[in-house]
Design an enzyme around this catalytic site. Structure first.
Site, PDB file in Angstrom:
ATOM      1  N   PRO A  38      43.125  10.640  12.827  1.00 47.35           N
ATOM      2  CA  PRO A  38      42.749   9.417  13.551  1.00 47.35           C
ATOM      3  C   PRO A  38      42.984   9.504  15.055  1.00 47.35           C
ATOM      4  O   PRO A  38      44.110   9.726  15.496  1.00 47.35           O
ATOM      5  CB  PRO A  38      43.665   8.362  12.925  1.00 47.35           C
ATOM      6  N   ASP A  77      43.936   5.431  14.843  1.00 48.96           N
ATOM      7  CA  ASP A  77      45.382   5.370  15.047  1.00 48.96           C
ATOM      8  C   ASP A  77      45.622   4.237  16.045  1.00 48.96           C
ATOM      9  O   ASP A  77      45.157   4.318  17.184  1.00 48.96           O
ATOM     10  CB  ASP A  77      45.860   6.706  15.616  1.00 48.96           C
ATOM     11  N   TRP A 508      53.760   8.753  13.974  1.00 45.93           N
ATOM     12  CA  TRP A 508      53.292   9.932  13.236  1.00 45.93           C
ATOM     13  C   TRP A 508      53.455   9.748  11.728  1.00 45.93           C
ATOM     14  O   TRP A 508      52.740  10.385  10.951  1.00 45.93           O
ATOM     15  CB  TRP A 508      54.038  11.182  13.703  1.00 45.93           C
ATOM     16  N   GLN A 544      48.392  19.743  17.222  1.00 47.61           N
ATOM     17  CA  GLN A 544      48.745  18.952  16.040  1.00 47.61           C
ATOM     18  C   GLN A 544      49.579  19.746  15.043  1.00 47.61           C
ATOM     19  O   GLN A 544      49.973  19.215  14.000  1.00 47.61           O
ATOM     20  CB  GLN A 544      47.475  18.436  15.359  1.00 47.61           C
ATOM     21  N   TRP A 548      50.145  15.967  13.598  1.00 49.26           N
ATOM     22  CA  TRP A 548      49.504  15.496  12.362  1.00 49.26           C
ATOM     23  C   TRP A 548      49.629  16.498  11.214  1.00 49.26           C
ATOM     24  O   TRP A 548      49.850  16.114  10.071  1.00 49.26           O
ATOM     25  CB  TRP A 548      48.038  15.183  12.656  1.00 49.26           C
ATOM     26  N   LYS A 581      43.749  24.476  32.381  1.00 44.01           N
ATOM     27  CA  LYS A 581      43.706  23.241  31.612  1.00 44.01           C
ATOM     28  C   LYS A 581      42.952  22.177  32.409  1.00 44.01           C
ATOM     29  O   LYS A 581      43.121  22.050  33.616  1.00 44.01           O
ATOM     30  CB  LYS A 581      45.135  22.765  31.315  1.00 44.01           C
ATOM     31  N   LYS A 584      42.270  15.370  35.334  1.00 47.02           N
ATOM     32  CA  LYS A 584      41.619  14.572  36.373  1.00 47.02           C
ATOM     33  C   LYS A 584      42.145  14.941  37.752  1.00 47.02           C
ATOM     34  O   LYS A 584      41.404  14.973  38.731  1.00 47.02           O
ATOM     35  CB  LYS A 584      41.846  13.085  36.098  1.00 47.02           C
TER      36      LYS A 584
END
Length: 1019
Positions: A38, A77, A508, A544, A548, A581, A584
């Site tokens: 999610p 989520d 989590w 994750q 997750w 990476k 912004k």
């Protein structure tokens, strides 16, 4: 055009309800279970989200086409600190005090309202990239049904004795004012430069004698309670500058190089001694003494550890075991408390310099230095964490560690090194799950505690909550703070009031509960849940691993003792084109929606799937997407456009016209297609997306640039002969099969082509199956050899700078007998492709080449010594037949003096040299020799072919139908007229001509051919 096509396809999908049909038509078939990780919809999707969604959509489409039923339930989520922080910013408030002043209930409602701020953008993004997932009936972690399932899981864990309250030293964010679990901490490490300090701790009642303690966290020194030594480690007392220091023997050279050793001791000799702390606290009654501890090492520091029980797990346990006092000098905001007067109110983590200055003023500073290390930061707000002793709720995951490890053994990992590497190591070092969060917006921890006897009740449902409640609880009770906090239960033991503990749970745990909670299990959908558990596959970013992936496995292991997924795809990060990476602040963020609008979703998907394995970090750029569009998406579309144009001209109907007579090319492309089908099935079943993509890209190129080009005369020919019919049927079959193979990769263009060819959605048909009987291995190998010969000949042309339009006299192909035998069979293809008049085949180079032989000086020089010059000169004087003998292996050389030398193969450098007028190109199988000498007739034919090309381009400029016959008028020199007349039949074969005229006409285009200017009129 691309965006228009994709929008048209999306509209058609919606009108025909194709996604729903792809699921319902597989009802009763074997299921392939997919779980959606999610996302949180209170932020915009970014480039990193695209890869995960493309991979998940790919697998679901592929498995559906294989015949499985693949349910695809979206999820959101919705809880947690990221949402709270976003709301605080929107409301212009900050911190717990301001939230409570604003009103918890109003704040919760604001959180609820903010959760779907960007849902429309997420839906648009999801649909734009062709990700099929049920967004109309998603699981949502804030809904009562979801929370009730989470409560049931927690109640079960509590019954097993695995959920309890206790003191732990946990990672703590002073900005968010809540603790973190170990898997949250693992996501936020950064390299930082900090100060370490070696402190003098005066031995009590002994003048000028000090323990040297070392710490990397000077801010914890005001919380010092003890010093720890290893009982069995060697220590020394040393004298330096009239002062005596106690330090580990193995650390002496690193700390006190000039000191004189006075005596040797075991650590246990110091246990029980008292010292004066650098920041004495009057409230400490049992402390400031040396204790023994096994965690002390001699690989860094001084071998004497400063112990602050509130800020280190080992420290906490050591003080507890030794029955010493516990003190906290830092409050929940991360600032020093009032009893730390000089530092009161200062942020502890930012006070290292102030602490060191105070030590220096007290003459307790022995040494300080800067060092770089990896330090945990809050994954949500980026603040440096403190290790902080506090009371909280923990799940004793360590108690079922073996079960979790065994469950991981049942899971297939991609890439496989993650299983026992990054993920396995994390499991091996697991700590108890720090579950509670002292925050507001989250699933309330369903534990009520009796105010008198401290008995705990953990309701597993709203119904059970109602059964214990003092007052009626409505079925519609919202399971969030502050509403659940108002429910008072009656203690079943002493009948006193029970109040809910204040915490909400780690977000989590919410997401890790989704296999059960998405179906409101066990309260509903039991049969559906059993059908959908465990997942056959999950796929998310590598970050994750400790998010997750961990929570899914751990919740299922705690609740049902089994893993909740069988296979996991751990995806790499999307980086910019320089490998950095995206962020912004760096200005290197790529907007996925802009890429879709510019190049189309198919191109974006192909760029992500075909560039490199998805578990590798990807350097990504708009240029990569542009290339994907050009090389694959546009090429496939152009192949279909070619087919559609000529079948429309001939009014070809695949259901009415017979199959015709297949040529060798037809048989080859159909065999090649089946080989590709077999390879793609093999790769995709192993989740090797990139390998499958490369095979398909090569095949699309072969269809476009070999099959169609080699068959163009059949498509262009008049009438509907048997070979033309075979070409149409063959190309149609190739387009249909290729659309199926490519459908999971590029679902829009393949749908468009397949529907136009068959009237059916490509996503509702079966994926092509393996069929070795349809493969002609010999034919494919032979055609591969022919293509190699053609490519080599083109290389030779390029080196000679002779255009393909210029005919040449001959090409000689040299290879062993097995290859040479079939080159004859394809000589006409080679002649046409390379534009040569004759193709010769040989098994030896013959007189076409000669050899140059030189000494390999670095190797032969040391062997020959002074003779090296004589030998080199002799090699230069050898006749051609003698050089040939050397090349064949007879390397005996007779010098002018009559002396003979036996040279080794490594002593010589042999170079093939073609005779004048020949250009050579070589690969491991073939050598080609291209005759580059031009006769006048060849030059004239070259001009004729350039003229043909110019006329064809002019026809395109005029937008003439490809089948329209025309009259052409040429205005040209007498020499050029001669060329046109000499090669009139060639022009007629390649151009749809009624007649050729010479002179002037109304509209003419001027072109330049070599040194000739020709004007063309088409009418």
């Amino acid at each position: 055009m691309v965006v228009e096509r994709e929008n048209r396809v999306k509209k058609w999908w919606q009108q025909q309800d194709i996604f729903t049909k792809s699921i319902t038509q597989r009802e009763g078939k074997e299921t392939f279970v997919f779980y959606e990780g999610p996302p949180t919809a209170n932020g915009l999707p970014h480039a990193g989200h695209v890869l995960g969604r493309v991979i998940k959509d790919f697998v679901a489409r592929y498995k559906t086409m294989q015949g499985f039923q693949v349910l695809r339930k979206a999820g959101w989520d919705t809880h947690g600190l990221p949402v709270e922080l976003g709301v605080e910013k929107k409301l212009g408030i900050s911190g717990k005090q301001e939230i409570e002043a604003y009103g918890v209930e109003k704040f919760i409602e604001a959180c609820k309202d903010s959760v779907f701020d960007y849902e429309k953008q997420w839906r648009k993004f999801t649909e734009a990239i062709g990700y099929w997932v049920d967004m109309d009936d998603p699981y949502v972690t804030l809904e009562n049904n979801y929370i009730e399932s989470v409560w049931y899981i927690l109640a079960t864990i509590h019954k097993k004795g695995l959920l309890d309250k206790g003191h732990r030293v946990t990672p703590y964010c002073p900005s968010c004012q809540t603790s973190l679990s170990s898997h949250e901490v693992a996501q936020g490490y950064k390299n930082v430069k900090d100060l370490s300090v070696t402190v003098k701790f005066p031995l009590k009642d002994v003048a000028d004698t000090f323990f040297l303690g070392w710490t990397t966290t000077p801010w914890t020194l005001p919380g010092n309670i003890a010093l720890a030594v290893h009982p069995d480690m060697d220590y020394v007392k040393v004298q330096q500058n009239q002062q005596v220091f106690i330090v580990a023997a193995d650390r002496l050279q690193a700390i006190c190089k000039e000191a004189d050793v006075l005596s040797w001791h075991k650590g246990k000799e110091f246990v029980g001694l008292s010292y004066q702390p650098p920041f004495p606290m009057s409230k400490v009654k049992r402390g400031y003494q040396v204790i023994g501890a096994q965690f002390v090492t001699n690989d860094s520091g001084t071998g004497i550890v400063h112990v602050a029980p509130a800020y280190g797990e080992d420290d906490y346990h050591a003080v507890e075991e030794n029955n010493l006092d516990f003190i906290h000098v830092v409050d929940e905001t991360g600032r020093y408390k009032e009893d730390m007067l000089p530092l009161k109110g200062q942020l502890a983590k930012q006070s290292d310099v102030a602490i060191i200055k105070m030590l220096a003023e007290k003459d307790l500073l022995f040494a300080k230095e800067k060092y770089e290390h990896s330090y945990p930061h809050c994954w949500r707000c980026d603040s440096p964490l403190l290790y902080y002793a506090m009371e909280g709720w923990f799940i004793r995951t360590t108690a079922i560690k073996d079960t979790i490890l065994q469950n991981n053994e049942q899971i297939e990992w991609h890439p496989d090194h993650m299983k026992h590497g990054r993920f396995g190591n994390f499991l091996e070092n697991m700590v108890d799950w720090n579950l509670g969060r002292n925050r507001y917006w989250g699933t309330p921890l369903n534990v009520w505690i009796c105010q008198d006897c401290e008995h705990q009740v953990v309701p597993n449902s709203i119904q059970e909550l109602q059964a214990y409640a003092k007052d009626p609880v409505p079925d519609s009770l919202e399971l969030h703070k502050p509403y659940v906090d108002k429910i008072v239960l009656c203690c079943p033991h002493c009948h006193s009031d029970m109040y809910r503990t204040k915490e909400v749970i780690d977000v989590w745990f919410d997401s890790g509960s989704m296999p059960f909670a998405q179906y409101h299990y066990p309260f509903a959908n039991k049969q559906l849940f059993e059908k959908q558990f465990p997942a056959d596959i999950i796929a998310e970013g590598v970050d994750q691993t400790r998010g997750w992936f961990y929570s899914l496995l751990t919740v299922a292991s705690l609740f049902v003792g089994k893993p909740s997924y069988k296979r996991v795809l751990s995806l790499g990060h999307i980086l910019d084109e320089d490998g950095k990476k995206m962020s912004k602040s760096k200005g290197n963020v790529i907007d996925p929606m802009q890429l879709v609008e510019t190049y189309g979703a198919d191109a974006l998907r192909w760029a992500l799937l075909a560039d490199s394995a998805p578990w590798n970090n990807k350097r990504f750029s708009a240029n990569l997407v542009a290339q994907a569009k050009s090389k694959v998406v546009d090429t496939l579309q152009n192949v279909y456009a070619f087919y559609a144009m000529y079948t429309a001209i001939d009014q070809f109907d695949p259901h009415q016209h017979d199959k015709g007579e297949q040529t060798l090319l037809d048989k080859w492309v159909l065999s090649r297609q089946q080989t590709v089908v077999n390879q793609v099935n093999h790769y995709l079943d192993a989740y090797e997306f990139t390998s499958a993509a490369k095979v398909l890209a090569e095949f699309v190129d072969q269809v476009s640039n070999w099959y169609i080009r080699r068959s163009r005369d059949r498509f262009w020919g008049e009438g509907m002969g048997s070979t033309k019919l075979a070409a149409y049927h063959t190309l149609r079959e190739v387009l249909i099969t290729t659309s199926k193979l490519l459908a999971p990769f590029i679902p829009f263009v393949t749908e468009d082509i397949h529907v136009k060819l068959t009237g059916e959605s490509v996503h509702l048909v079966d994926f092509p199956n393996d069929d070795n009987a349809a493969i002609n291995v010999q034919l494919e190998e032979e055609m591969s050899g022919v293509v190699q010969v053609v490519e080599l000949a083109r290389q030779a042309r390029n080196v000679s700078k002779i255009k393909t339009k210029q005919p040449l006299a001959s090409l000689t192909v040299v290879s062993d007998a097995s290859h040479a035998s079939y080159v004859y069979k394809y000589a006409e293809i080679i002649k046409d492709e390379i534009n040569v008049k004759r193709v010769d085949v040989a098994t030896e180079m013959g007189e076409n080449v000669c050899y140059e032989v030189k000494l390999n000086f670095p190797v032969a020089g040391p062997k020959l010594g002074k003779q090296v010059g004589i030998v080199q000169k002799r090699l230069q004087q050898l006749p051609e037949d003698a050089i040939t003998q050397i090349v064949k292996g007879d390397r005996t050389l007779t010098l002018p003096s009559g002396e003979t030398l036996q040279l080794e193969e490594e002593d010589l450098l042999v170079k093939q040299v073609t005779k004048k007028g020949l250009e050579m190109a070589v690969n491991p199988t073939f050598t080609v020799l291209l005759d580059t000498q031009l006769t006048k007739q060849l030059q004239q034919e070259g001009l004729a072919r350039e003229l043909i090309r110019a006329v064809q381009l002019y026809r395109k400029e005029l937008n003439l139908p490809v089948d329209q016959r025309v009259n052409i008028t040429f205005a040209a020199s007498e020499e050029m007229k001669t060329v046109i007349k000499s090669f009139q039949s060639l022009l007629e074969t390649n151009l749809l001509l009624k007649d050729i005229h010479f002179g002037e006409c109304a509209e003419m285009k001027s072109i330049q051919l070599e040194n000739e200017t020709v004007r063309i009129g088409i009418h």
